[in-house]
Design a protein around this motif. Structure first.
Motif, short mmCIF file in Angstrom:
data_model
loop_
_atom_site.label_atom_id
_atom_site.label_comp_id
_atom_site.label_asym_id
_atom_site.label_seq_id
_atom_site.Cartn_x
_atom_site.Cartn_y
_atom_site.Cartn_z
N ARG A 107 32.45 47.40 45.93
CA ARG A 107 31.66 46.25 45.48
C ARG A 107 30.26 46.67 45.03
O ARG A 107 29.58 45.94 44.32
CB ARG A 107 31.58 45.19 46.58
CG ARG A 107 30.55 45.46 47.62
CD ARG A 107 30.57 44.43 48.75
NE ARG A 107 29.98 45.01 49.94
CZ ARG A 107 28.67 45.08 50.16
NH1 ARG A 107 27.82 44.57 49.30
NH2 ARG A 107 28.21 45.67 51.23
N LEU A 108 29.81 47.87 45.43
CA LEU A 108 28.51 48.37 44.98
C LEU A 108 28.67 49.41 43.87
O LEU A 108 27.72 50.11 43.53
CB LEU A 108 27.75 48.99 46.15
CG LEU A 108 27.46 48.05 47.32
CD1 LEU A 108 26.75 48.80 48.45
CD2 LEU A 108 26.60 46.87 46.86
N ASN A 109 29.86 49.50 43.35
CA ASN A 109 30.17 50.52 42.34
C ASN A 109 29.88 51.93 42.85
O ASN A 109 29.63 52.84 42.07
CB ASN A 109 29.38 50.30 41.04
CG ASN A 109 29.81 49.05 40.31
OD1 ASN A 109 30.87 48.49 40.59
ND2 ASN A 109 28.98 48.62 39.38
C1 NAG Z 1 29.22 47.35 38.87
O1 NAG Z 1 29.66 47.66 37.57
C2 NAG Z 1 29.98 46.53 36.81
C3 NAG Z 1 30.60 46.97 35.51
O2 NAG Z 1 29.78 47.94 34.94
C4 NAG Z 1 28.75 45.69 36.62
O3 NAG Z 1 29.06 44.52 35.92
C5 NAG Z 1 28.18 45.28 37.99
O4 NAG Z 1 26.96 44.60 37.84
C6 NAG Z 1 27.96 46.52 38.84
N1 NAG Z 1 27.59 46.09 40.16
C7 NAG Z 1 26.59 46.65 40.84
C8 NAG Z 1 26.37 46.11 42.20
O5 NAG Z 1 25.90 47.52 40.38
#
Ligand code: NAG
Ligand code: NAG
Ligand code: NAG
Ligand code: NAG
Ligand code: NAG
Ligand code: NAG
Ligand code: NAG
Ligand code: NAG
Ligand code: NAG
Ligand code: NAG
Ligand code: NAG
Ligand code: NAG
Length: 820
Positions: A107-109
């Motif tokens: 969820r935090l990428n």
């Molecule tokens: C994770 O990646 C997605 C797609 O790039 C993006 O829309 C989202 O804001 C990102 N989330 C965070 C927490 O950085």
């Protein structure tokens, strides 16, 4: 979308946890594994009879000083999004594609952290390069080589998705030549090793990959590096605990900690605490070591991870300053891997019930994530290549609990054009020890005999993972092992070169045959122009060397050849020190020590043999006449049964390597810093430049600590210059070296000569250049155990410049501190 990471896979995973048969690193002891207790399981009342480490709490918080301030703020922001459970798992490894894995938080990428071996290559890398080993790189005495090697190696790691390279190595330093891992590290000298650490770390981190300074500290033997456990019970008790390195304060500072200070100063991202105990306390739960020496005195701002299985407690380790346990989900138990760890869910519970403070767990995570943001690893970082997972023998795919996903292409080729660099590095790392009757360089020999089982190809796969009889050694065993995508052997490279000259090449690779049959029966039709004898010396992690001779009857092979061949050239591929009894043989005209030169072993050697490259490397240790000449024997067994009886007494104190031989005037065959060239060099007029500070304060000004410690220690206080000239007829590199002799006012035991400067300079035949040595305050100080600081002694110093630790060509004196 889930609001937090889901660790439920672990519940089923624990039930499904694989049998312990998965790892290559285990001993086949059949028992079900330990029941861990979260708190220190040992009776801590029983410590070393030698000394003990005072308790220092709490663990200092990182503040990002020294350039990490912005990244620290990012890490703190990031931390604020984590649940307690996520925090706990950020500090706990899990089986996965890399040798060490921190779980993703989708969820935090956050894709997790991938930690990989090793110090000479990407161990789990297909289509990756094998660079020169640590000992080879040290033998080059070449800062640029060290930087370039670190940078290129890290670039390959990054291409395969590694976030953290597990290296470089400053411990073992080489207290004993028998240690099984000295070849992974650098030199048996803190100054040279310190330079190697700094250049390697800066190179790796410039490539965007975190470096890891290991193994902290006094990890100077493999024997009993881990506890032994009862095989017939569930082994909640040790039979005997791991060896304790008992080191006094001055020795720790001036020898073992010195190169780690360089690592901290280079902003290394992480440290690895070692398997051994230090003064009776496990290195990973020694609060004096981690909280005081590392995080306070050296101002280290990154995180401390355990060596694989070096964690022996939960709370005790955390409070003592360890920030990450590895491999975590699995624990090395003796030499046996079992599921479970002191961290993970246990750490979650301990945070929830207040046993571990929020402050402490938060600092652990901030320390882990600050280097990540500092190096921009949150931006477009390459994914982990699926192929590294397939090649993982520590936690193979069937041990993975988490459903690891792979993106990007697999089996990526990350080698770029590094082989050309590796060839140059191999040649720059090859030490010419003997060269008589103009044996080298070779001048179009017509009749060449190649002898020895080290000359040819490895016949049993891509790894040199065993001391196989046949095959050249370009790397050795353990976590520093490399997977070759190709290997240039001496046999291939010499044969190719000889064909250009229309030469005859005869090959005898069977050492047994050579020692049993008289060589003239084997060669014909005429006496060879040169006999090239290839010898090897194997070494590996977890096992110390038992002897310093070359393997496979190497001495007898040389004797058998030299008896009939008047121009015998010996080449060794080995871990480090070998005593060379054949060096006095009149028919042994040349000796080259090539150590472990990586994938271009053959080509780089041909460059030296045929004179395309003029050798310039120097020994990073001492070659004595006899094995018995070395001091500081390993502790190889104990006669008593007590749990804590394995003790290694560092009673030689500062007398490590050449410091010992010099202090006792023991003649050596080839001294530290020695190595020949195809030309000759002179050095003259060593003199101070600028105004000499004769009234420095004895103790440094107390300035705010930066990574590396008090910045006043790293300031140049004295500059010397000398003239170096090429007095021969061949262009080449000279490596002038500067040694310091302390005044008599320094405490007893101060070594007669200690390396404090060197340079590698190109000189055309007849050319002269000025070389400058800058000395820092630390270079002219000793560790004052009472003041707990580095003190410059009053009285006259002697500075000696030359071409080895026993070949001084010029000297000068200076006094820095007024007597009163
Ligand atoms: C994770 O990646 C997605 C797609 O790039 C993006 O829309 C989202 O804001 C990102 N989330 C965070 C927490 O950085
Ligand atoms: C720990 O060792 C000390 C010293 O031998 C002993 O007095 C003490 O009873 C031991 N404690 C435990 C819990 O075994
Ligand atoms: C180890 O013990 C020695 C001897 O008491 C002492 O000088 C040294 O400071 C101790 N070092 C550590 C790290 O505990
Ligand atoms: C070892 O562990 C097994 C399974 O947990 C248990 O049944 C057994 O009693 C234990 N044995 C000892 C000697 O503790
Ligand atoms: C930052 O931490 C170091 C120890 O790691 C400490 O010496 C220094 O005083 C701290 N700096 C600030 C500004 O708090
Ligand atoms: C927590 O510790 C227990 C024993 O203390 C161990 O059996 C278990 O595997 C640990 N849990 C995890 C998730 O590592
Ligand atoms: C807190 O949790 C840890 C880990 O489960 C456990 O070892 C410890 O006994 C607990 N402490 C309290 C006070 O409950
Ligand atoms: C090497 O030579 C010995 C002695 O002649 C022989 O017994 C052995 O089989 C040979 N090894 C190989 C691999 O040919
Ligand atoms: C050196 O080699 C020659 C053959 O060229 C041989 O006659 C001589 O005995 C050898 N010397 C020794 C000491 O073995
Ligand atoms: C060590 O333990 C074994 C088995 O308990 C015993 O036979 C032996 O006498 C002990 N040795 C010493 C030196 O205490
Ligand atoms: C050293 O001497 C110089 C010149 O005499 C003076 O400026 C300086 O303050 C002195 N430094 C110390 C530490 O005494
Ligand atoms: C310094 O050089 C002089 C002159 O070459 C020499 O006599 C002396 O022995 C040298 N001293 C040391 C300590 O090397």
């Amino acid at each position: 979308m889930k609001l937090q990471a889901d660790y439920s896979f672990l519940l089923s995973g624990l039930l499904l946890a694989p049998s312990v048969g998965a790892s290559t690193c285990q001993t086949p002891i059949d028992h079900p594994g330990p029941a861990f207790s979260f708190v220190q399981p040992l009776n801590t009342t029983i410590l070393s009879p030698y000394g003990h480490s005072p308790a220092v709490y709490p663990s200092p918080k990182t503040n990002g000083t020294g350039g990490w301030e912005k990244a620290l703020a990012q890490a703190k922001d990031w931390l604020s999004q984590l649940t307690v459970e996520e925090k706990a798992w950020m500090a706990t490894g899990q089986p996965g594609p890399c040798v060490g894995n921190i779980l993703p938080i989708p969820r935090l990428n956050f894709t997790g952290l991938c930690l990989q071996n090793g110090p000479q290559c990407l161990q789990q890398g297909d289509y990756s390069s094998v660079f020169v080993s640590g000992v080879s790189a040290a033998a080059s005495w070449d800062r640029k080589l060290l930087y370039d090697r670190g940078y290129a190696m890290a670039t390959e790691h990054k291409g395969k998705g590694t976030h953290v390279v597990l290296g470089p190595i400053a411990g073992p330093l080489g207290r004993s030549p028998y240690d099984g891992r000295t070849w992974e590290g650098f030199a048996a000298d803190p100054y040279l090793t310190g330079v190697c650490m700094e250049e390697t770390i800066i190179g790796m981190q410039d490539a965007g990959v975190q470096a890891n300074a290991k193994h902290f500290i006094a990890n100077e033997q493999e024997t009993q590096r881990n506890p032994t456990y009862a095989a017939d019970a569930n082994a909640t008790t040790y039979i005997q605990d791991s060896v304790s390195s008992n080191v006094n304060d001055r020795t720790l500072h001036e020898i073992y900690m010195w190169p780690f200070a360089n690592a901290a100063r280079a902003r290394v991202s992480s440290f690895m605490c070692s398997y051994n105990r230090l003064n009776g306390s496990h290195s990973c739960q020694n609060s004096y070591l981690l909280n005081h020496l590392l995080k306070t005195e050296l101002g280290f701002q990154g995180y401390v991870m355990s060596d694989w299985g070096a964690t022996h407690s939960g709370v005790a380790s955390i409070e003592s300053g360890m920030d990450m346990t590895m491999p975590g989900g699995f624990t090395l138990y003796g030499e046996l891997w079992t599921e479970g760890s002191y961290f993970g869910q246990n750490l979650t519970d301990a945070i929830n019930n207040g046993t571990v403070s929020t402050d402490r767990i938060d600092d652990m995570i901030v320390r882990i994530m600050t280097p990540y943001f500092w190096l921009g690893q949150d931006q477009d970082y390459p994914s982990v290549d699926a192929s590294v997972g397939a090649l993982n023998t520590d936690s193979p795919p069937d041990t993975w609990l988490y459903p690891w996903q792979f993106t990007g292409t697999s089996n990526r080729d990350v080698r770029s054009n590094h082989s050309q660099m590796i060839r140059e590095h191999g040649a720059a790392s090859t030490v010419l020890l003997k060269n008589e009757r103009n044996a080298l360089p070779l001048r179009k020999p017509r009749n060449i005999v190649i002898v020895g089982n080290d000359a040819g190809p490895v016949t049993q796969g891509a790894y040199n993972q065993n001391n196989f009889e046949y095959g050249t050694l370009a790397n050795a065993g353990g976590s520093g092992t490399c997977r070759f995508s190709f290997l240039s052997t001496p046999l291939d490279a010499i044969t190719a070169r000889a064909r250009q000259d229309g030469a005859l090449v005869q090959t005898w690779l069977n050492n047994t045959l050579i020692t049993e049959k008289a060589m003239p029966d084997l060669w014909n039709p005429e006496h060879p122009d040169v006999c090239l004898v290839f010898l090897k010396g194997w070494s590996e992690e977890n096992i110390d060397r038992r002897f310093l001779e070359l393997d496979w009857n190497g001495n007898a092979v040389v004797e058998a050849v030299a008896k009939y061949c008047s121009n015998t050239v010996v080449v060794t591929h080995s871990a480090g020190v070998n005593v060379l009894p054949f060096a006095d043989h009149p028919n042994v005209t040349a000796i080259l020590a090539a150590h472990y030169p990586g994938e271009e072993a053959g080509n780089s050697l041909v460059d030296i043999l045929y004179g395309d490259v003029n050798p310039s490397a120097k020994l990073p240790y001492v070659i004595a006449y006899n094995e018995s000449d070395y001091n500081a024997p390993l502790t190889t067994d104990v006669q008593t049964n007590g749990t804590y009886d394995w003790q290694s007494w560092f009673d030689e104190e500062l007398e490590v390597g050449y410091r010992y031989f010099d202090a006792h005037d023991i003649p050596v065959r080839y001294e530290f810093g020695f190595g020949l060239s195809y030309t000759t060099f002179n050095l003259s007029r060593l003199a101070a430049t600028g105004s000499v500070a004769t009234n420095l304060t004895a103790l440094p000004e107390q300035r705010p600590v930066q990574p590396g410690g008090n910045p006043a220690l790293w300031e140049t206080v004295y500059t010397l210059t000398t003239e170096v000239s090429n007095s021969g007829s061949v262009d080449g590199y000279a490596i002038p070296q500067l040694y310091v002799g302390f005044p008599d006012t320094a405490p007893a035991g101060t070594p007669p000569s200690q390396l404090r400067g060197f340079d590698k300079i190109w000189l055309e035949a007849g050319e002269t250049k000025t070389v400058t040595f800058e000395l820092m305050r630390r270079d002219v100080s000793y560790w004052d155990v009472v003041a707990q600081d580095w003190r410059i002694p009053a009285g006259q110093f002697t500075f000696k410049a030359g071409f080895s630790s026993r070949d001084f060509r010029a000297n000068t004196t200076a006094t820095f501190v007024r007597d009163h």
